[in-house]
Motif scaffolding. Structure first.
Motif, short mmCIF file in Angstrom:
data_model
loop_
_atom_site.label_atom_id
_atom_site.label_comp_id
_atom_site.label_asym_id
_atom_site.label_seq_id
_atom_site.Cartn_x
_atom_site.Cartn_y
_atom_site.Cartn_z
N GLN A 1 0.83 -1.20 0.00
CA GLN A 1 0.00 0.00 0.00
C GLN A 1 0.87 1.25 0.00
OE1 GLN A 1 -2.61 -0.48 3.43
NE2 GLN A 1 -4.27 -1.15 2.08
N LYS A 2 0.39 2.27 -0.72
CA LYS A 2 1.13 3.53 -0.79
C LYS A 2 0.81 4.39 0.43
CE LYS A 2 1.45 3.83 -5.83
NZ LYS A 2 1.12 4.65 -7.05
N HIS A 3 1.85 4.95 1.03
CA HIS A 3 1.69 5.85 2.16
C HIS A 3 2.60 7.05 1.99
CE1 HIS A 3 -0.76 3.08 4.54
NE2 HIS A 3 0.06 2.10 4.16
N THR A 4 2.38 8.07 2.82
CA THR A 4 3.21 9.28 2.80
C THR A 4 3.94 9.41 4.14
OG1 THR A 4 1.64 10.40 1.34
CG2 THR A 4 3.24 11.78 2.50
N VAL A 5 5.24 9.67 4.07
CA VAL A 5 6.03 9.92 5.27
C VAL A 5 6.76 11.25 5.10
CG1 VAL A 5 6.35 7.47 5.80
CG2 VAL A 5 8.02 8.65 4.36
N LEU A 6 7.35 11.72 6.17
CA LEU A 6 8.13 12.95 6.12
C LEU A 6 9.60 12.61 5.91
CD1 LEU A 6 6.53 14.98 9.07
CD2 LEU A 6 5.98 15.09 6.64
N ASP A 7 10.25 13.42 5.10
CA ASP A 7 11.67 13.24 4.82
C ASP A 7 12.37 14.58 5.03
OD1 ASP A 7 13.89 11.67 3.98
OD2 ASP A 7 13.80 12.59 2.00
N GLN A 8 13.46 14.58 5.76
CA GLN A 8 14.13 15.85 6.10
C GLN A 8 14.58 16.61 4.86
OE1 GLN A 8 17.19 16.37 9.00
NE2 GLN A 8 16.25 14.93 10.46
N ASP A 9 14.34 17.90 4.88
CA ASP A 9 14.90 18.83 3.89
C ASP A 9 16.12 19.47 4.54
OD1 ASP A 9 15.34 21.61 2.80
OD2 ASP A 9 13.79 20.95 1.40
N PRO A 10 17.34 19.16 4.08
CA PRO A 10 18.55 19.61 4.79
C PRO A 10 18.59 21.11 5.05
CG PRO A 10 19.10 18.02 3.09
CD PRO A 10 17.66 18.33 2.90
N ALA A 11 18.24 21.91 4.04
CA ALA A 11 18.33 23.37 4.20
C ALA A 11 17.31 23.86 5.23
CB ALA A 11 18.09 24.06 2.86
N GLU A 12 16.07 23.40 5.14
CA GLU A 12 15.05 23.83 6.09
C GLU A 12 15.32 23.29 7.49
OE1 GLU A 12 11.26 24.33 3.00
OE2 GLU A 12 11.16 22.90 4.65
N ALA A 13 15.80 22.05 7.57
CA ALA A 13 16.10 21.46 8.88
C ALA A 13 17.17 22.28 9.61
CB ALA A 13 16.57 20.02 8.72
N ALA A 14 18.13 22.81 8.85
CA ALA A 14 19.17 23.65 9.46
C ALA A 14 18.57 24.92 10.04
CB ALA A 14 20.24 23.99 8.41
N VAL A 15 17.57 25.47 9.37
CA VAL A 15 16.90 26.68 9.87
C VAL A 15 16.13 26.36 11.15
CG1 VAL A 15 15.11 28.40 9.38
CG2 VAL A 15 16.73 27.73 7.60
N VAL A 16 15.46 25.20 11.20
CA VAL A 16 14.73 24.80 12.40
C VAL A 16 15.69 24.69 13.58
CG1 VAL A 16 13.40 22.95 13.48
CG2 VAL A 16 12.91 23.62 11.12
#
Length: 518
Positions: free
Chosen positions: A167-182
């Motif tokens: 089954q197809k599902h959606t997960v979160l995957d880190q965005d390196p640039a945005e994660a650095a801002v967080v």
């Protein structure tokens, strides 16, 4: 004139397009000789209520006598609320306007037309309610399985499609640039004097923009600092939310710190801010399959600072009166001392017992705010510069937990939570057991209690290597203390005083007792 009303909430393969609805409705008009018609279209609007721009325009034209009939593709294009639909049909009938539906073959001017419209309206409302329930159930199922429930990805992540068990599902995957801002936002907030407003200033100075290329707002930054979606599934995070009374869909043995967590729940539709006003008891806490951006200690320190900031903010009019706000107590009666006097004149620290209660309640004297601040700052600077205190601080400075010790501490907390849960279950079992069973249960509870004490002793031993002194050193650079106290940054000086000083007891101008954190 005849009104042709068409509506489509979203574009889907199995839904009839606006253009197709218009074509069929015009065909119906031509069959009945209605050559004078006007099309009203609402694309992207739900039929849960009547608040739709084109519908409201049509309704205004009906009430102004411009329309003699309303043609639609299906009666549920008008409304999926049976109450709204019935009221609308009755109101229109009173002024001689009837509804004609192409697909349902309904004409409210014909015999039985009202009954059919009501029947189809009821079915449409039932279908809408079933869809809402199905979507809600699917949302909760996805979230509890660790997948992303739906909607845009939080800042710091991107949506990623995965296939699990076919089954197809959606997960979160880190965005390196945005994660650095967080991470940067969390670090900035924990700096001495760090606030959401100062994060906004620094982000603007460094041209750090949102995902849409806009400037940050205080609400968005505050939401980022509060979201557990960035934190790991450690026992510290588990305990933090367990004490808030959320619904736990996670057991202590799952809290290994390798994944993240998610907090989700129904919105309070009656609130002005439905996302931020939900009670903890209606929120659900579960493991999420994505990797965390923020470590457990950083996340919890931010939550503690946010809570402290909210709970200790003085009333309007005194918030920027003194850097010693909330620290000064009366030496005579023990009540709080706070600034009083005119904003244009000299302010004094006065005992609240003397000011707010009957005469004779407290006979303590007052002291000028500026004078007490000067005394406290000078004494605090001398205290934290003394060789004995500096030696203590230096010894604690490099006292940190190794990665192995951190894992060990989390494991111990897992064992503690499991033991406490078992004790709680056994206590509940005692309430419905016979005397023989209770004796066995009590034996087991005593053994578990001893086990609990052993675990807590080990936890305490490990925690002693990272105590509040080290937390203090992480938040404040004591080498900069002379510059901070001599500077003009009111908020920074106030924050530093709140961290370095536990309590100030004022007896007289010659007798002031200061209790320090170290």
């Amino acid at each position: 004139m005849v009104a042709v009303y068409v509506r489509q909430s979203i574009d889907k393969k199995d839904s009839l397009s606006i253009e197709s609805q218009i074509e069929d409705c015009i065909q119906l008009c031509e069959r009945n000789g209605w050559n004078d018609y006007k099309v009203y279209r609402d694309k992207g609007w739900s039929a849960k209520n009547l608040d739709r721009p084109s519908f409201q325009q049509m309704n205004e034209d009906v009430l102004n006598g411009k329309i003699e009939a309303v043609v639609c593709y299906k009666i549920d294009r008008i409304s999926r609320s049976i109450r709204d639909l019935v009221n609308l049909i009755e109101d229109y009938n009173e002024i001689g306007v009837h509804f004609v539906s192409f697909s349902d073959n309904i004409n409210t001017a014909a015999p039985g037309g009202m009954m059919l419209a009501t029947l189809f309206g009821s079915l449409a409302q039932m279908e809408r309610e079933a869809i809402i329930a199905r979507v809600t159930d699917n949302y909760y199922y996805r979230c509890e399985q660790g997948f992303w429930g739906g909607g845009p990805a939080p800042y710091g992540y991107r949506l990623k499609k995965v296939v699990v068990n076919g089954q197809k599902h959606t997960v979160l995957d880190q965005d390196p640039a945005e994660a650095a801002v967080v991470r940067q936002f969390f670090d900035w907030y924990l700096e001495p004097g760090g606030t959401v407003y100062k994060i906004l200033q620094r982000a603007a100075d460094q041209n750090i923009l949102t995902r849409k290329g806009k400037s940050w707002t205080s609400r968005v930054v505050s939401d980022i600092l509060s979201k557990p979606v960035y934190a790991p599934n450690t026992m510290d995070i588990y305990n933090f939310y367990a004490t808030k009374g959320v619904k736990l869909r996670i057991s202590p043995d799952q809290c290994d710190g390798k994944q993240s967590v998610n907090l989700f729940g129904k919105r309070d539709r009656g609130s002005k801010h439905p996302k931020r006003s939900r009670p903890a008891s209606e929120m659900t806490f579960a493991i999420a399959l994505h990797s965390p951006i923020i470590d457990s200690d950083t996340f919890l320190r931010v939550q503690q600072k946010k809570k402290t900031t909210l709970s200790t903010t003085p009333r309007t009019g005194t918030s920027r009166t003194t850097i010693l706000s909330g620290l000064v107590r009366c030496g005579s009666c023990g009540r709080a001392m706070s600034p009083s006097g005119s904003n244009r004149g000299v302010r004094y620290f006065t005992c609240s017992g003397r000011r707010n209660y009957a005469s004779g309640t407290c006979s303590s004297s007052s002291i000028q705010v500026q004078k007490l601040e000067d005394i406290v700052l000078a004494h605090t600077l001398n205290h934290y510069s003394s060789p004995d205190i500096m030696q203590i601080l230096e010894q604690c400075k490099n006292r940190t937990l190794s990665p192995q010790e951190s894992v060990q501490l989390n494991t111990l907390k897992q064992e503690l939570a499991t033991t406490e849960n078992e004790i709680s279950s056994l206590i509940d079992a005692c309430l419905v057991s016979n005397p023989t069973a209770i004796s066995y249960l009590n034996d087991r509870i005593e053994k578990l209690d001893q086990q609990k004490k052993t675990i807590m002793h080990k936890i305490t031993a490990l925690k002693n290597s990272k105590n509040e002194i080290q937390e203090l050193l992480q938040n404040i650079d004591l080498e900069q203390l002379p510059e901070i106290f001599a500077g003009d940054d009111f908020d920074l000086k106030k924050y530093v005083c709140s961290q370095l000083i536990r309590k100030i007891t004022f007896y007289s101008q010659e007798h002031i007792k200061i209790e320090y954190t170290v």
